[in-house]
Design an enzyme around this catalytic site. Structure first.
Site, PDB file in Angstrom:
ATOM      1  N   ASP A   1     -73.392 -32.202   2.208  1.00 55.44           N
ATOM      2  CA  ASP A   1     -73.876 -33.575   2.063  1.00 55.44           C
ATOM      3  C   ASP A   1     -73.683 -34.241   3.423  1.00 55.44           C
ATOM      4  O   ASP A   1     -72.564 -34.510   3.845  1.00 55.44           O
ATOM      5  CB  ASP A   1     -73.117 -34.316   0.961  1.00 55.44           C
ATOM      6  CG  ASP A   1     -73.655 -35.735   0.729  1.00 55.44           C
ATOM      7  OD1 ASP A   1     -74.221 -36.316   1.670  1.00 55.44           O
ATOM      8  OD2 ASP A   1     -73.474 -36.259  -0.392  1.00 55.44           O
TER       9      ASP A   1
ATOM     10  N   TYR B   1     -68.314 -38.465  -2.074  1.00 55.66           N
ATOM     11  CA  TYR B   1     -68.966 -39.557  -2.783  1.00 55.66           C
ATOM     12  C   TYR B   1     -68.553 -39.500  -4.259  1.00 55.66           C
ATOM     13  O   TYR B   1     -68.597 -38.437  -4.887  1.00 55.66           O
ATOM     14  CB  TYR B   1     -70.477 -39.410  -2.610  1.00 55.66           C
ATOM     15  CG  TYR B   1     -71.242 -40.488  -3.294  1.00 55.66           C
ATOM     16  CD1 TYR B   1     -71.236 -41.780  -2.797  1.00 55.66           C
ATOM     17  CD2 TYR B   1     -71.943 -40.235  -4.451  1.00 55.66           C
ATOM     18  CE1 TYR B   1     -71.924 -42.791  -3.445  1.00 55.66           C
ATOM     19  CE2 TYR B   1     -72.636 -41.233  -5.103  1.00 55.66           C
ATOM     20  CZ  TYR B   1     -72.618 -42.509  -4.593  1.00 55.66           C
ATOM     21  OH  TYR B   1     -73.296 -43.502  -5.233  1.00 55.66           O
TER      22      TYR B   1
ATOM     23  N   LYS C   1     -79.480 -44.399   2.331  1.00 56.67           N
ATOM     24  CA  LYS C   1     -78.530 -44.853   3.345  1.00 56.67           C
ATOM     25  C   LYS C   1     -79.206 -44.911   4.719  1.00 56.67           C
ATOM     26  O   LYS C   1     -80.173 -45.633   4.864  1.00 56.67           O
ATOM     27  CB  LYS C   1     -77.308 -43.932   3.327  1.00 56.67           C
ATOM     28  CG  LYS C   1     -76.769 -43.646   1.904  1.00 56.67           C
ATOM     29  CD  LYS C   1     -76.261 -44.885   1.210  1.00 56.67           C
ATOM     30  CE  LYS C   1     -75.923 -44.678  -0.268  1.00 56.67           C
ATOM     31  NZ  LYS C   1     -75.059 -43.545  -0.572  1.00 56.67           N
TER      32      LYS C   1
ATOM     33  N   ARG D   1     -95.779 -35.353 -10.150  1.00 54.51           N
ATOM     34  CA  ARG D   1     -94.437 -34.775 -10.350  1.00 54.51           C
ATOM     35  C   ARG D   1     -94.326 -33.420  -9.657  1.00 54.51           C
ATOM     36  O   ARG D   1     -93.262 -32.988  -9.279  1.00 54.51           O
ATOM     37  CB  ARG D   1     -94.098 -34.666 -11.843  1.00 54.51           C
ATOM     38  CG  ARG D   1     -92.698 -34.096 -12.110  1.00 54.51           C
ATOM     39  CD  ARG D   1     -92.110 -34.477 -13.467  1.00 54.51           C
ATOM     40  NE  ARG D   1     -93.055 -34.332 -14.541  1.00 54.51           N
ATOM     41  CZ  ARG D   1     -93.459 -33.155 -15.073  1.00 54.51           C
ATOM     42  NH1 ARG D   1     -92.949 -32.025 -14.617  1.00 54.51           N
ATOM     43  NH2 ARG D   1     -94.328 -33.129 -16.049  1.00 54.51           N
TER      44      ARG D   1
HETATM   45  C1  LIG Z   1     -74.793 -42.825  -1.690  1.00 55.17           C
HETATM   46  C2  LIG Z   1     -74.402 -41.417  -1.550  1.00 55.17           C
HETATM   47  C3  LIG Z   1     -74.829 -40.460  -2.471  1.00 55.17           C
HETATM   48  C4  LIG Z   1     -75.677 -40.815  -3.671  1.00 55.17           C
HETATM   49  O1  LIG Z   1     -76.909 -41.321  -3.273  1.00 55.17           O
HETATM   50  P1  LIG Z   1     -77.799 -42.341  -4.173  1.00 55.17           P
HETATM   51  O2  LIG Z   1     -79.046 -42.464  -3.362  1.00 55.17           O
HETATM   52  O3  LIG Z   1     -77.025 -43.600  -4.319  1.00 55.17           O
HETATM   53  O4  LIG Z   1     -78.011 -41.661  -5.492  1.00 55.17           O
HETATM   54  C5  LIG Z   1     -74.434 -39.149  -2.270  1.00 55.17           C
HETATM   55  N1  LIG Z   1     -73.648 -38.799  -1.226  1.00 55.17           N
HETATM   56  C6  LIG Z   1     -73.226 -39.693  -0.326  1.00 55.17           C
HETATM   57  C7  LIG Z   1     -72.349 -39.257   0.790  1.00 55.17           C
HETATM   58  C8  LIG Z   1     -73.573 -41.034  -0.457  1.00 55.17           C
HETATM   59  O5  LIG Z   1     -73.124 -41.939   0.423  1.00 55.17           O
END
Ligand SMILES: *Cc1c(COP(=O)(O)O)cnc(C)c1O
Length: 401
Positions: free
Chosen positions: A186, A114, A211, A61
């Site tokens: 992000d 998101y 992603k 962790r």
């Molecule tokens: C999918 C996504 C998230 C969240 O990610 P997870 O891995 O599903 O928790 C945050 N920001 C964007 C732009 C995303 O496409």
């Protein structure tokens, strides 16, 4: 790999963070699943007992060799000093927000992002006494009007899910700093192949590794990147104590995906341009949002800020919900599914009313801004790596059927 050597992005993506194993001479990275590490000498339970880079692995962790390899690879790709990996993109997002903001602080955030991020900041942060202002961050005047002396952070997502509206990172970094706030970006839709926000002045970069960076739809993960100074404290507050650590197995899969990120992004973009033009010329399609199209209202900013237009497209038709149910049954190649950035193409319908009720309840003027891109709803298409003619044919059959 030595980070001081100037290499290209493709070389970095493959070699950064990795090296030949000194014991076995293995060429591919080992997967270390161990949760605990035998100590060379008795030590305390606190990482702070160790100095700087001398910290040995103690407990997974706090740090794990396979996860650390991924963190180093991502830091090199983003041109950031350091990286913290998390169990998911949302663990990274909540870790950064809850690890940095205090009661009485003010957060200015893009009104389009998101849905999980929007729900978190709308529902949880006010409960903790953190004030949140959702604004259209593509409009600098709206951002300036929302900033104040309590503003601690400006949070943007560019391109923003699902309308693919852009925000100008360099301009917003300057504005945030003027108010003594930090800028968090992000950058999941862009990836470091398109945009490296740290180089443009951002303080934090956030990724859902689930992603494009993982890229194959088989591992959840997230990351926050930034300077060593800010991440050292955050590692304790956002990761070690909140506990949303990335599994070494997922780190290993995501590292393997990240190695081909530059090549995959080239192919995603090339396919997306074909699909975007096909959709723009299709009689059943009303509007296409894609930063790489000359028709995108911020195509100029896209060309300045994105070295690759990525593989995300959204489009309007006049039969959204009906078409969506036909897609679930009739698409042969494209999966009707949420998520994005995988080698498989994915499509899903996002109704404007759903977005508005689940995320921010925006005033009419801001809602108009969203509707100008999305109408009553749109299809979000994550263009995969299949042959583009096959994808066009798959969509054409359903759109004209
Ligand atoms: C999918 C996504 C998230 C969240 O990610 P997870 O891995 O599903 O928790 C945050 N920001 C964007 C732009 C995303 O496409």
């Amino acid at each position: 790999m030595s980070q001081s050597v100037e290499t290209g992005l493709r070389t970095k993506a493959i070699h950064a963070g990795e090296g030949i194993d000194p014991t076995t001479r293995a060429s591919a990275p080992n997967l270390v699943m161990s949760t605990t590490f035998a100590m060379a000498k008795p030590g305390g339970f606190s990482i702070s007992a160790f100095e700087g880079d001398e910290v040995p692995f103690i407990y997974s962790r706090w740090g794990n060799p396979t996860v650390r390899q991924l963190e180093e690879k991502l830091a090199v790709l983003e041109n950031a000093e350091d990286c913290i990996a998390f169990a998911s993109g949302m663990a990274a997002t909540s870790g950064l927000l809850l690890g940095t903001l205090n009661t009485g602080d003010h957060l200015v955030i893009s009104d389009t992002n998101y849905a999980g991020t929007a729900e978190l900041v709308r529902q949880m942060l006010p409960r903790m006494g953190i004030n949140v202002s959702p604004v259209d961050t593509s409009d600098i005047q709206s951002v300036r009007a929302a900033m104040g002396d309590k503003t601690r952070m400006l949070w943007i997502e560019t391109p923003a899910n699902p309308i693919l509206r852009l925000s100008d990172i360099a301009e917003l970094a300057e504005t945030a700093h003027e108010y003594g706030a930090s800028l968090a970006v992000d950058s999941t839709f862009a990836t470091p192949i398109a945009t490296r926000p740290i180089e443009l002045g951002a303080d934090y970069v956030v990724h859902s590794l689930t992603k494009y960076i993982g890229g194959h739809g088989d591992a959840l993960g997230g990351a926050v990147l930034g300077s060593k100074r800010v991440l050292d404290q955050l590692r304790n507050d956002a990761l070690v104590h909140q506990g949303g650590v990335l599994s070494p197995f997922n780190a290993w899969l995501i590292s393997r995906g990240a190695a081909t990120l530059p090549l995959r992004m080239q192919a995603h973009e090339a396919n997306a341009i074909v699909l975007a033009e096909f959709l723009e010329n299709h009689p059943a399609v009303l509007r296409v949002n894609y930063p790489g199209l000359a028709s995108h209202p911020q195509h100029g900013l896209a060309k300045r800020q994105m070295a690759n237009f990525s593989g995300m497209i959204s489009f309007q038709t006049d039969a959204g919900p009906t078409l969506a149910s036909r897609m679930t049954a009739e698409l042969d190649i494209i999966h009707y599914a949420v998520s994005l950035g995988h080698h498989r193409s994915l499509i899903c319908w996002i109704a404007t009313d759903d977005v508005m009720t689940s995320s921010f309840q925006l005033p009419e003027r801001q809602l108009e801004g969203y509707r100008s891109f999305a109408g009553d709803g749109l299809f979000r298409l994550s263009v995969g790596l299949e042959d583009p003619e096959d994808l066009c044919r798959d969509l054409d059959r359903v759109l004209t059927g």
